[in-house]
Motif scaffolding. Structure first.
Motif, PDB file in Angstrom:
ATOM      1  N   THR A   1      52.206  83.515 -53.023  1.00 54.27           N
ATOM      2  CA  THR A   1      52.520  83.612 -52.249  1.00 54.27           C
ATOM      3  C   THR A   1      53.794  84.159 -51.716  1.00 54.27           C
ATOM      4  OG1 THR A   1      50.752  82.250 -51.876  1.00 54.27           O
ATOM      5  CG2 THR A   1      52.077  82.947 -50.204  1.00 54.27           C
TER       6      THR A   1
ATOM      7  N   ASN B   1      52.714  86.123 -44.617  1.00 54.34           N
ATOM      8  CA  ASN B   1      53.152  85.791 -45.614  1.00 54.34           C
ATOM      9  C   ASN B   1      52.299  86.617 -46.710  1.00 54.34           C
ATOM     10  OD1 ASN B   1      54.390  83.246 -45.564  1.00 54.34           O
ATOM     11  ND2 ASN B   1      53.060  82.398 -45.348  1.00 54.34           N
ATOM     12  N   TYR B   2      52.724  86.962 -47.996  1.00 56.03           N
ATOM     13  CA  TYR B   2      52.222  88.019 -47.867  1.00 56.03           C
ATOM     14  C   TYR B   2      51.594  87.455 -49.797  1.00 56.03           C
ATOM     15  CZ  TYR B   2      54.650  90.480 -45.672  1.00 56.03           C
ATOM     16  OH  TYR B   2      54.657  91.644 -44.562  1.00 56.03           O
ATOM     17  N   HIS B   3      50.394  87.472 -49.909  1.00 55.67           N
ATOM     18  CA  HIS B   3      49.899  86.796 -51.313  1.00 55.67           C
ATOM     19  C   HIS B   3      48.916  88.217 -52.534  1.00 55.67           C
ATOM     20  CE1 HIS B   3      49.371  83.586 -48.327  1.00 55.67           C
ATOM     21  NE2 HIS B   3      48.714  84.229 -48.227  1.00 55.67           N
TER      22      HIS B   3
ATOM     23  N   ASN C   1      56.610  84.284 -48.733  1.00 56.23           N
ATOM     24  CA  ASN C   1      57.074  83.818 -47.479  1.00 56.23           C
ATOM     25  C   ASN C   1      58.608  84.588 -47.214  1.00 56.23           C
ATOM     26  OD1 ASN C   1      58.608  82.804 -44.657  1.00 56.23           O
ATOM     27  ND2 ASN C   1      56.456  80.739 -44.709  1.00 56.23           N
TER      28      ASN C   1
END
Length: 125
Positions: free
Chosen positions: A54, A108-110, A56
């Motif tokens: 993840t 947020n990128y997962h 942020n």
């Protein structure tokens, strides 16, 4: 190196893809930092399973500001650099990565880190 076609990458991100591919700072530096971090987290699992990494962007900005001295290290540029990496590597949204939004509007990128996604990202650089 495979060519990136404009139709495959959203228009605002095309410039970021080229900045990363031609190793322009701070964009290339951000991608290298992320790739190293993903590799470390993946290796902790023994390299046999998939791990969700993840990102942020605001926290990443704080972490990377000391290492990369540039006024271009902003949350917006970090978000666009992350998306340019993901689309430039031809990762599929929903399958290889997904984006969540907080109630305040922050993203947020997962990323599903496995041997396939790591090799695609290494090949992109």
């Amino acid at each position: 190196m495979s060519e990136i076609r404009v139709g495959e990458v959203p228009i605002p991100l095309v410039n970021y893809v080229f900045l990363i591919k031609y190793r322009r700072s701070p964009y290339y530096d951000i991608v290298q930092y992320l790739l190293k971090e993903m590799e470390v987290h993946y290796e902790k699992t023994g390299g046999s399973s998939e791990v969700i990494y993840t990102i942020n962007p605001r926290v990443l900005q704080e972490e990377i500001e000391d290492k990369v001295k540039s006024e271009k290290v902003t949350t917006v540029n970090i978000c666009r650099t992350i998306l340019a990496l993901l689309y430039g590597c031809k990762l599929r949204e929903g399958e290889d990565f997904y984006v969540t939004t907080t109630s305040g509007g922050r993203r947020n990128y997962h990323i599903k880190v496995n041997s396939k996604t790591l090799s695609l990202m290494r090949g992109f650089l």
